[in-house]
Design a protein around this motif. Structure first.
Motif, PDB file in Angstrom:
ATOM      1  N   LEU B  77       1.171  -1.468  -0.001  1.00 37.32           N
ATOM      2  CA  LEU B  77      -0.230   0.105  -0.060  1.00 37.32           C
ATOM      3  C   LEU B  77       0.461   1.816  -0.036  1.00 37.32           C
ATOM      4  O   LEU B  77       0.760   2.242  -0.899  1.00 37.32           O
ATOM      5  CB  LEU B  77      -0.824  -0.567   1.095  1.00 37.32           C
ATOM      6  N   VAL B  81       0.788   4.528  -3.026  1.00 35.30           N
ATOM      7  CA  VAL B  81       0.552   5.546  -2.439  1.00 35.30           C
ATOM      8  C   VAL B  81       1.680   6.599  -2.806  1.00 35.30           C
ATOM      9  O   VAL B  81       2.294   8.065  -2.731  1.00 35.30           O
ATOM     10  CB  VAL B  81       0.287   6.047  -1.069  1.00 35.30           C
ATOM     11  N   TRP B 143      -0.905   4.584   5.802  1.00 31.62           N
ATOM     12  CA  TRP B 143      -0.549   4.732   4.329  1.00 31.62           C
ATOM     13  C   TRP B 143       0.213   6.573   4.358  1.00 31.62           C
ATOM     14  O   TRP B 143       1.066   6.686   3.549  1.00 31.62           O
ATOM     15  CB  TRP B 143      -1.536   5.266   3.518  1.00 31.62           C
TER      16      TRP B 143
END
Lengths: 314, 286
Positions: B77, B81, B143
């Motif tokens: 993840l 990002v 994140w």
């Protein structure tokens, strides 16, 4: 220069489309507004860098000057000269210097060996990719590699013990202490040297070797009188980069050494986690400050040498 | 071209090269071999087994490796990002600077190189309070760590993108497109980005490589990613830790090999005209 002839020639052809966005043809009319929009376009990145690079760096460097109550103090900075802290700086220093020198020499040797190989050949590409992995992305993984190799039950340890009756840990296990960092560090320093020094060697022009040969020079004179002096700034520049790399490296050391703070980055770790190194808060800031001071000196010297290097790479 | 060099004496002879690379290569292979050997050991009993490898795909051990899969998921993840930050924040800025503010190019380069001088371990000292603040806004979901990773990736991503951007004449290309009636969106989307495909691919891969290997910031901000998970599981199951270390080294090696391949195909194409569409026919667009 290209600005003037392309649009000028074309502006007569599609009369409808071009004058509408006239800013690039005639500079005066559309320029100011376009410029304002462009400057606006720079703000997201500027804001990002301010928030996540400038701000943290500023915080890291200034917390040292404040005590836990928020008042100004020089105590934390003074603690940098505490014998205990100085010791860690000295250890950091010598381990970085030692591994940088070994890494630079061995790495330069590898670069020399690669000199005749085709730059886009399979050999070069494999070695460069592998070097890049080990030099820049190894971190924790390298610690495991060395635990598997020279850990107490490591391949080499066991082999030496059973085949040659040699116990490398006769005087105690040193892998999880300061000396244990030397081999893993060399393991990422050599590849880093290959990556940073190879471009300089690629910059050696074959004509120089030819000129040397035509003038009756030997291999030795070529390396001593021509390639040596040209490569010297690049070599020492790379050496400094290696030093900086080892000095600031954290992951490998942290994964190997779970107890104690033998080098500066580990000292920062314990300062961050416990906040009670030598009974002082904001000690991490002081250590960061000391570390940045060393890094700035090293990296400035590096960029000066780098400028001298690139002069020959055109 | 450099074929003539060996006969003159700059390059080493074939034997010397083989000897140097052979010895150093063998020494450097030892830790990797040791990892493979270690991952095949059958406990302390001696002998070898494949069970540590097979247990990875064994559904029965899913619970045992939960922290690893969480860490891996988090890292993936974060990689996505971070690549997003590079492509949506850094790349447009670089293009803008290239086209409109050539004088700022030096400044941008300087900014992007700073993270080399400010190592992660120093940055994290200042990031801790910043993330305390971020946590109060976005919560402590994983994140947000990508903001910090975007910074650590900056020098690598900048360098790969800059070499691509510098090799094509972006100003002429965009002026040509503009004078043919293209608006800025289509200049960007249909002219510049296709030409920057290699740089974009390489920058993305190198960002993924950096993020997958990141340990310092995650561990000191007490977040879980792949590296912290590997270190954690090594305490209970060192074999799996070594296997994962091996696999991630291999993965990053392959990523970088692809970058190398993508990067070196350019010199061959350079001989043709600057606007060489044919050499971009690789189906590499993501």
């Amino acid at each position: 220069m290209t600005l003037t002839d392309t649009p000028g020639a074309l502006s007569t052809e599609p009369p409808g489309a071009v004058p509408a966005r006239g800013q690039s043809q005639r500079r005066r009319p559309g320029r100011p507004r376009g410029r304002a929009a462009s400057i606006l376009g720079l703000t997201p990145f500027a804001f990002y860098v301010l928030a996540f690079l400038a701000l943290p760096t500023a915080i890291a460097l200034t917390t040292a000057f404040f005590d836990s109550a928020g008042g100004f103090t020089l105590d934390n900075v003074a603690t940098l000269f505490d014998p205990l802290i100085l010791d860690t700086f000295v250890s950091s220093f010598w381990i970085s210097a030692l591994t940088a020198v070994i890494g630079a020499v061995v790495g330069a040797l590898v670069c020399y060996a690669l000199l005749g190989a085709r730059p886009d050949g399979a050999l070069r590409m494999m070695i460069e990719s592998a070097s890049s992995v080990l030099a820049q992305f190894g971190g924790v993984m390298l610690a495991f590699a060395f635990i598997a190799t020279i850990g107490v039950q490591g391949l080499i340890t066991v082999m030496l013990r059973s085949q040659f009756g040699l116990d490398i840990y006769a005087d105690g296990v040193w892998l999880y202490a300061l000396p244990g960092l030397i081999l893993p560090y060399i393991y990422f320093q050599v590849p880093l040297m290959v990556i940073t020094f190879m471009p300089a060697l690629d910059g050696l022009k074959p004509q120089w070797a030819e000129a040397n040969a035509t003038l009756g020079g030997s291999r030795f004179t070529y390396w001593r009188r021509i390639a040596g002096p040209i490569l010297a700034p690049a070599f020492f520049g790379s050496l400094l980069l290696l030093f900086a790399n080892a000095f600031s490296g954290y992951a490998t050391a942290a994964a190997l050494i779970s107890q104690g703070s033998q080098i500066v980055p580990l000292q920062i770790r314990s300062a961050l986690i416990s906040e009670t190194v030598l009974g002082r808060s904001n000690m991490a800031g002081a250590l960061a400050l000391g570390m940045i001071a060393v890094m700035i000196v090293v990296m400035t010297a590096y960029s000066i040498l780098q400028k001298r290097t690139t002069r020959w790479q055109r | 071209m450099s074929r003539t060099a060996p006969s003159i004496g700059a390059a080493p002879s074939r034997v010397t090269r083989g000897l140097i690379l052979g010895i150093i290569g063998a020494l450097f292979a030892i830790p990797i071999i040791a990892m493979i050997e270690f991952s095949l050991r059958d406990g302390l009993a001696g002998g070898y087994t494949l069970s540590h490898w097979t247990s990875l795909v064994d559904p029965a051990s899913v619970a045992k490796y939960r922290s690893l899969t969480t860490g891996l998921g988090n890292s993936l993840l974060l990689a996505v990002v971070t690549v997003g930050i590079v492509l949506l924040l850094l790349l447009p800025t670089m293009i803008l600077v290239q086209l409109r503010f050539p004088r700022l190019r030096r400044v941008l380069e300087f900014i992007c190189i700073i993270p080399i001088t400010v190592p992660a371990i120093v940055l994290v000292v200042g990031l801790a309070p910043v993330y305390r603040f971020i946590g109060s806004i976005f919560g402590s979901s994983i994140w947000t760590l990508a903001f910090a990773y975007g910074i650590t990736v900056l020098p690598y991503a900048y360098r790969t993108l800059a070499s691509n951007l510098g090799a094509l004449d972006a100003i002429t290309l965009s002026e040509a497109a503009r004078s043919l009636g293209a608006g800025w969106p289509s200049v960007l989307w249909r002219v510049l980005l296709p030409n920057l495909r290699r740089g974009i691919l390489a920058a993305s891969f190198i960002s993924v490589a950096v993020v997958l290997g990141e340990y310092t910031i995650a561990s000191l901000l007490s977040r879980q990613n792949l590296q912290t998970a590997i270190l954690l599981i090594s305490k209970s199951d060192p074999y799996v830790a070594v296997i994962f270390a091996l696999l991630s080294l291999l993965l990053v090696f392959l990523l970088l090999l692809v970058i190398g391949k993508v990067g070196t195909r350019r010199p061959g194409a350079r001989s043709s005209k600057p606007s060489s569409k044919p050499d971009l026919t690789q189906g590499v667009a993501s």
